[in-house]
Design a protein around this motif. Sequence first.
Motif, PDB file in Angstrom:
ATOM      1  N   LEU A   1       1.156  12.412   2.440  1.00 58.57           N
ATOM      2  CA  LEU A   1       1.463  12.132   1.031  1.00 58.57           C
ATOM      3  C   LEU A   1       2.970  12.096   0.918  1.00 58.57           C
ATOM      4  CD1 LEU A   1      -0.986  14.454  -0.932  1.00 58.57           C
ATOM      5  CD2 LEU A   1      -0.879  11.953  -1.118  1.00 58.57           C
ATOM      6  N   GLN A   2       3.508  11.134   0.176  1.00 57.00           N
ATOM      7  CA  GLN A   2       4.942  11.085   0.001  1.00 57.00           C
ATOM      8  C   GLN A   2       5.309  10.599  -1.379  1.00 57.00           C
ATOM      9  OE1 GLN A   2       4.614   8.678   3.614  1.00 57.00           O
ATOM     10  NE2 GLN A   2       2.831   8.912   2.305  1.00 57.00           N
ATOM     11  N   CYS A   3       6.613  10.758  -1.690  1.00 58.18           N
ATOM     12  CA  CYS A   3       7.116  10.469  -3.036  1.00 58.18           C
ATOM     13  C   CYS A   3       6.440  11.362  -4.076  1.00 58.18           C
ATOM     14  CB  CYS A   3       6.955   8.990  -3.397  1.00 58.18           C
ATOM     15  SG  CYS A   3       7.622   7.833  -2.198  1.00 58.18           S
TER      16      CYS A   3
ATOM     17  N   THR B   1       4.290   7.178  -5.348  1.00 51.49           N
ATOM     18  CA  THR B   1       3.590   8.344  -4.811  1.00 51.49           C
ATOM     19  C   THR B   1       2.338   7.817  -4.136  1.00 51.49           C
ATOM     20  OG1 THR B   1       4.435   9.749  -6.587  1.00 51.49           O
ATOM     21  CG2 THR B   1       2.455  10.509  -5.422  1.00 51.49           C
ATOM     22  N   HIS B   2       2.238   8.015  -2.802  1.00 53.92           N
ATOM     23  CA  HIS B   2       1.145   7.349  -2.107  1.00 53.92           C
ATOM     24  C   HIS B   2       0.621   8.165  -0.938  1.00 53.92           C
ATOM     25  CE1 HIS B   2       4.512   5.896   0.408  1.00 53.92           C
ATOM     26  NE2 HIS B   2       3.615   5.797   1.383  1.00 53.92           N
ATOM     27  N   PHE B   3      -0.544   7.725  -0.478  1.00 57.34           N
ATOM     28  CA  PHE B   3      -1.355   8.391   0.544  1.00 57.34           C
ATOM     29  C   PHE B   3      -1.276   7.573   1.828  1.00 57.34           C
ATOM     30  CE2 PHE B   3      -5.375   9.310   2.652  1.00 57.34           C
ATOM     31  CZ  PHE B   3      -5.661  10.630   2.338  1.00 57.34           C
ATOM     32  N   ASP B   4      -1.121   8.237   2.974  1.00 60.80           N
ATOM     33  CA  ASP B   4      -1.172   7.567   4.286  1.00 60.80           C
ATOM     34  C   ASP B   4      -2.475   7.957   4.978  1.00 60.80           C
ATOM     35  OD1 ASP B   4       1.431   6.738   3.820  1.00 60.80           O
ATOM     36  OD2 ASP B   4       2.296   7.776   5.541  1.00 60.80           O
ATOM     37  N   ALA B   5      -3.270   6.974   5.368  1.00 58.68           N
ATOM     38  CA  ALA B   5      -4.493   7.216   6.138  1.00 58.68           C
ATOM     39  C   ALA B   5      -4.166   7.158   7.633  1.00 58.68           C
ATOM     40  CB  ALA B   5      -5.544   6.175   5.780  1.00 58.68           C
TER      41      ALA B   5
ATOM     42  N   VAL C   1      -5.127   5.363  10.033  1.00 57.13           N
ATOM     43  CA  VAL C   1      -4.968   4.026  10.606  1.00 57.13           C
ATOM     44  C   VAL C   1      -3.562   3.457  10.371  1.00 57.13           C
ATOM     45  CG1 VAL C   1      -5.690   2.677   8.570  1.00 57.13           C
ATOM     46  CG2 VAL C   1      -6.257   1.832  10.874  1.00 57.13           C
ATOM     47  N   HIS C   2      -2.795   4.100   9.480  1.00 59.79           N
ATOM     48  CA  HIS C   2      -1.444   3.610   9.185  1.00 59.79           C
ATOM     49  C   HIS C   2      -0.566   3.580  10.437  1.00 59.79           C
ATOM     50  CE1 HIS C   2       2.273   2.838   7.162  1.00 59.79           C
ATOM     51  NE2 HIS C   2       2.726   4.070   7.207  1.00 59.79           N
ATOM     52  N   TRP C   3      -0.813   4.496  11.383  1.00 55.61           N
ATOM     53  CA  TRP C   3       0.048   4.570  12.574  1.00 55.61           C
ATOM     54  C   TRP C   3      -0.767   4.212  13.810  1.00 55.61           C
ATOM     55  CZ3 TRP C   3       4.854   4.403  11.411  1.00 55.61           C
ATOM     56  CH2 TRP C   3       5.834   4.596  12.395  1.00 55.61           C
TER      57      TRP C   3
ATOM     58  N   GLU D   1       0.828  -1.217   0.000  1.00 59.16           N
ATOM     59  CA  GLU D   1       0.000   0.000   0.000  1.00 59.16           C
ATOM     60  C   GLU D   1       0.859   1.262   0.000  1.00 59.16           C
ATOM     61  OE1 GLU D   1      -2.141  -0.855   3.601  1.00 59.16           O
ATOM     62  OE2 GLU D   1      -3.963  -1.446   2.508  1.00 59.16           O
ATOM     63  N   HIS D   2       2.091   1.156   0.522  1.00 60.20           N
ATOM     64  CA  HIS D   2       2.945   2.338   0.693  1.00 60.20           C
ATOM     65  C   HIS D   2       4.106   2.307  -0.289  1.00 60.20           C
ATOM     66  CE1 HIS D   2       0.755   3.724   4.299  1.00 60.20           C
ATOM     67  NE2 HIS D   2       0.410   2.445   4.292  1.00 60.20           N
ATOM     68  N   THR D   3       3.766   2.234  -1.583  1.00 66.48           N
ATOM     69  CA  THR D   3       4.782   2.277  -2.633  1.00 66.48           C
ATOM     70  C   THR D   3       4.459   3.396  -3.604  1.00 66.48           C
ATOM     71  OG1 THR D   3       3.562   0.432  -3.628  1.00 66.48           O
ATOM     72  CG2 THR D   3       5.663  -0.088  -2.640  1.00 66.48           C
TER      73      THR D   3
END
Length: 260
Positions: free
Chosen positions: A218-220, A72-76, A78-80, A68-70
């Motif tokens: 958001l990253q990458c 350009t991606h979004f973190d919700a 619940v990720h942490w 899921e985290h590859t």
Amino acid sequence: MDILTRLASSLTDGAVRLVDLTRTLSPDDPTIIMPPEFGQSWPVKIERISRYDGNGPAWYWNNISFGEHTGTHFDAPVHWVTGRDLPNNTVDTMPLAPMLAPVCVIDCTAEAEADADFLLTRDHILAWEAQHGKIPAGNWVFMRTGWGNKTGAAYANLDAEGAHTPGPDADAIRFLVEERDILGFGTETIGTDWGQGGHLTPPFPAHHYLHGAGKYGLQCLTGLEALPPTGAMILAAPLKILAGSGSPLRVVALVPGGPD
Ligand code: MN
């Protein structure tokens, strides 16, 4: 004219431009490597099913797999672990409104070029606000570093100590979350946190504070140089994965002003 008709004509005549902030999802994408005692993310894999051949004479398609985290991606939230009990904290249950929102862009390109371990501080943010105005609640804040133009080993920038990439310090991200009530934080690097963020207090403070407060990551990202410091909007709609913690996505900016 009604507002959406005006938007449509602005997109046609160039008064509003669309800018892609997305890296191409590819097997060449660096994947976050966790210490060996932890589970690992799948890298991006693209496997051809057919391309106008014996496996499908008139059609081309692929099977794809990735964590899921590859890319350009979004973190919700619940990720942490700090966001695990929040309502609507997964990509399939989150509200729609955050998927189209304004963005403030803090340019740290010169600092990151001089020092890969550059830490964004509250003072940097206050200096930016003195020039561009107070960051409004509900805005994305993007940390622009030029990192999105790097590839391969220079992008991950690993050595024996881990990653050397710029990011926010704990006080800066806490300030943005608690005193500016941002929507989320975006970076051009592989995570929302500083490369050495595991050594900060709390460890990985961007993940800790953002997701604990129901904010997004958001990253990458890439191409942030096309964005003004204020006045652009971001379309960032993650895949609707059942109970998903994040997803690769296309991030598109709406930028005011005609062609340069
Ligand atoms: Mn992530």
